[in-house]
Design a protein around this motif. Structure first.
Motif, PDB file in Angstrom:
ATOM      1  N   GLY A  97       0.853  -1.189   0.000  1.00 35.08           N
ATOM      2  CA  GLY A  97       0.000   0.000   0.000  1.00 35.08           C
ATOM      3  C   GLY A  97       0.880   1.227   0.000  1.00 35.08           C
ATOM      4  N   VAL A  98       0.844   1.976   1.073  1.00 37.61           N
ATOM      5  CA  VAL A  98       1.609   3.236   1.155  1.00 37.61           C
ATOM      6  C   VAL A  98       3.103   2.971   0.970  1.00 37.61           C
ATOM      7  N   GLY A  99       3.632   1.946   1.626  1.00 42.53           N
ATOM      8  CA  GLY A  99       5.069   1.649   1.512  1.00 42.53           C
ATOM      9  C   GLY A  99       5.479   1.294   0.103  1.00 42.53           C
ATOM     10  N   GLY A 100       4.682   0.449  -0.546  1.00 41.31           N
ATOM     11  CA  GLY A 100       4.980   0.071  -1.923  1.00 41.31           C
ATOM     12  C   GLY A 100       4.919   1.246  -2.869  1.00 41.31           C
ATOM     13  N   LEU A 101       3.941   2.120  -2.656  1.00 36.00           N
ATOM     14  CA  LEU A 101       3.820   3.312  -3.511  1.00 36.00           C
ATOM     15  C   LEU A 101       4.984   4.266  -3.299  1.00 36.00           C
ATOM     16  N   LYS A 102       5.483   4.350  -2.075  1.00 34.07           N
ATOM     17  CA  LYS A 102       6.657   5.189  -1.815  1.00 34.07           C
ATOM     18  C   LYS A 102       7.854   4.684  -2.607  1.00 34.07           C
ATOM     19  N   LEU A 103       8.052   3.373  -2.635  1.00 35.41           N
ATOM     20  CA  LEU A 103       9.153   2.795  -3.428  1.00 35.41           C
ATOM     21  C   LEU A 103       8.986   3.140  -4.904  1.00 35.41           C
ATOM     22  N   PHE A 104       7.777   2.950  -5.411  1.00 27.75           N
ATOM     23  CA  PHE A 104       7.504   3.202  -6.816  1.00 27.75           C
ATOM     24  C   PHE A 104       7.756   4.661  -7.194  1.00 27.75           C
ATOM     25  N   LYS A 105       7.224   5.579  -6.399  1.00 27.03           N
ATOM     26  CA  LYS A 105       7.409   7.011  -6.689  1.00 27.03           C
ATOM     27  C   LYS A 105       8.889   7.396  -6.630  1.00 27.03           C
ATOM     28  N   ARG A 106       9.603   6.838  -5.651  1.00 25.75           N
ATOM     29  CA  ARG A 106      11.029   7.147  -5.540  1.00 25.75           C
ATOM     30  C   ARG A 106      11.802   6.585  -6.729  1.00 25.75           C
ATOM     31  N   LEU A 107      11.384   5.418  -7.248  1.00 26.28           N
ATOM     32  CA  LEU A 107      12.031   4.882  -8.453  1.00 26.28           C
ATOM     33  C   LEU A 107      11.836   5.834  -9.618  1.00 26.28           C
ATOM     34  N   GLU A 108      10.619   6.341  -9.786  1.00 23.92           N
ATOM     35  CA  GLU A 108      10.380   7.305 -10.865  1.00 23.92           C
ATOM     36  C   GLU A 108      11.286   8.527 -10.706  1.00 23.92           C
ATOM     37  N   GLU A 109      11.390   9.051  -9.491  1.00 24.69           N
ATOM     38  CA  GLU A 109      12.237  10.226  -9.234  1.00 24.69           C
ATOM     39  C   GLU A 109      13.703   9.920  -9.527  1.00 24.69           C
ATOM     40  N   GLU A 110      14.160   8.778  -9.073  1.00 25.62           N
ATOM     41  CA  GLU A 110      15.565   8.405  -9.267  1.00 25.62           C
ATOM     42  C   GLU A 110      15.873   8.185 -10.748  1.00 25.62           C
ATOM     43  N   ALA A 111      14.936   7.587 -11.480  1.00 27.68           N
ATOM     44  CA  ALA A 111      15.120   7.386 -12.924  1.00 27.68           C
ATOM     45  C   ALA A 111      15.240   8.732 -13.640  1.00 27.68           C
ATOM     46  N   LYS A 112      14.380   9.682 -13.292  1.00 25.11           N
ATOM     47  CA  LYS A 112      14.457  11.020 -13.884  1.00 25.11           C
ATOM     48  C   LYS A 112      15.784  11.681 -13.530  1.00 25.11           C
ATOM     49  N   PHE A 113      16.188  11.573 -12.270  1.00 30.21           N
ATOM     50  CA  PHE A 113      17.448  12.158 -11.811  1.00 30.21           C
ATOM     51  C   PHE A 113      18.632  11.615 -12.616  1.00 30.21           C
ATOM     52  N   ARG A 114      18.552  10.365 -13.002  1.00 33.43           N
ATOM     53  CA  ARG A 114      19.637   9.733 -13.764  1.00 33.43           C
ATOM     54  C   ARG A 114      19.498   9.937 -15.262  1.00 33.43           C
ATOM     55  N   GLY A 115      18.538  10.749 -15.657  1.00 28.61           N
ATOM     56  CA  GLY A 115      18.394  11.116 -17.057  1.00 28.61           C
ATOM     57  C   GLY A 115      17.552  10.187 -17.900  1.00 28.61           C
ATOM     58  N   ALA A 116      16.807   9.290 -17.289  1.00 23.89           N
ATOM     59  CA  ALA A 116      15.984   8.365 -18.064  1.00 23.89           C
ATOM     60  C   ALA A 116      14.861   9.107 -18.776  1.00 23.89           C
ATOM     61  N   ARG A 155      12.431   7.274 -20.242  1.00 20.04           N
ATOM     62  CA  ARG A 155      11.250   6.448 -20.020  1.00 20.04           C
ATOM     63  C   ARG A 155      11.558   5.380 -18.980  1.00 20.04           C
ATOM     64  N   LEU A 156      10.482   4.920 -18.352  1.00 18.21           N
ATOM     65  CA  LEU A 156      10.562   3.879 -17.332  1.00 18.21           C
ATOM     66  C   LEU A 156       9.594   2.769 -17.725  1.00 18.21           C
ATOM     67  N   TRP A 157      10.128   1.579 -17.879  1.00 17.27           N
ATOM     68  CA  TRP A 157       9.335   0.404 -18.205  1.00 17.27           C
ATOM     69  C   TRP A 157       9.012  -0.334 -16.919  1.00 17.27           C
ATOM     70  N   MET A 158       7.734  -0.500 -16.623  1.00 16.91           N
ATOM     71  CA  MET A 158       7.288  -1.238 -15.446  1.00 16.91           C
ATOM     72  C   MET A 158       6.536  -2.481 -15.909  1.00 16.91           C
ATOM     73  N   MET A 159       6.572  -3.506 -15.078  1.00 16.24           N
ATOM     74  CA  MET A 159       5.848  -4.735 -15.389  1.00 16.24           C
ATOM     75  C   MET A 159       5.219  -5.262 -14.114  1.00 16.24           C
ATOM     76  N   HIS A 160       4.415  -6.287 -14.255  1.00 13.17           N
ATOM     77  CA  HIS A 160       3.866  -6.945 -13.072  1.00 13.17           C
ATOM     78  C   HIS A 160       3.622  -8.403 -13.400  1.00 13.17           C
TER      79      HIS A 160
END
Length: 144
Positions: A89-108, A110-115
């Motif tokens: 829930g909240v914890g998982g979403l925090k990880l996901f949002k931080r991944l998006e931020e970190e990917a942008k910070f590293r110049g990505a 696009r971000l490919w997500m799967m499930h």
């Protein structure tokens, strides 16, 4: 708290790896040595984040960062995402949002997500679509 994963987090992550393997109904047999080495490489070349609660890693997400050979753009491809059930829930979403931020910070670009189909498939698809992701590809597996 979500932060970059360090080598000292690996002992906390290995039990999560086993839970992910079982719950995700992954193919083959778990190999913690291979996972440990792959995790270290991903920490050096990609993004690995940990969700920490009371000093213990209770969730993790990892992604490769690479130059797309088709476009030359920097891209990010999620490799794994697992959170202990009581911290989802909240914890998982925090990880996901931080991944998006970190990917942008590293110049990505696009971000490919799967499930995995065995883990909240409909819920995850709705969440990704609601978050601005587009369904681009389906993957099929055949045991040989």
């Amino acid at each position: 708290m979500v932060r970059l994963t360090t080598a000292s987090d690996i002992p906390d992550i290995i039990p999560l790896y086993y839970k992910f393997f079982e719950e995700g109904q992954l193919s083959g047999k778990p190999n913690p040595m291979t996972f440990r080495e792959g995790l270290k490489k991903l920490m050096d070349t990609g993004i690995v984040l940990s969700l920490v609660n009371e000093g213990k890693v209770v969730g993790t997400i990892g992604a490769a960062v690479y130059d797309d050979f088709i476009t030359g753009d920097v891209s990010c491809l999620e490799a794994f995402w697992y959170v202990d059930p009581e911290h989802r829930g909240v914890g998982g979403l925090k990880l996901f949002k931080r991944l998006e931020e970190e990917a942008k910070f590293r110049g990505a670009q696009r971000l490919w997500m799967m499930h995995l189909l065995s883990l909240n498939s409909d819920k995850m698809e709705r969440y990704y679509l609601k978050s601005g992701y587009e369904l681009k590809e389906k993957v099929y597996l055949k045991e040989l």
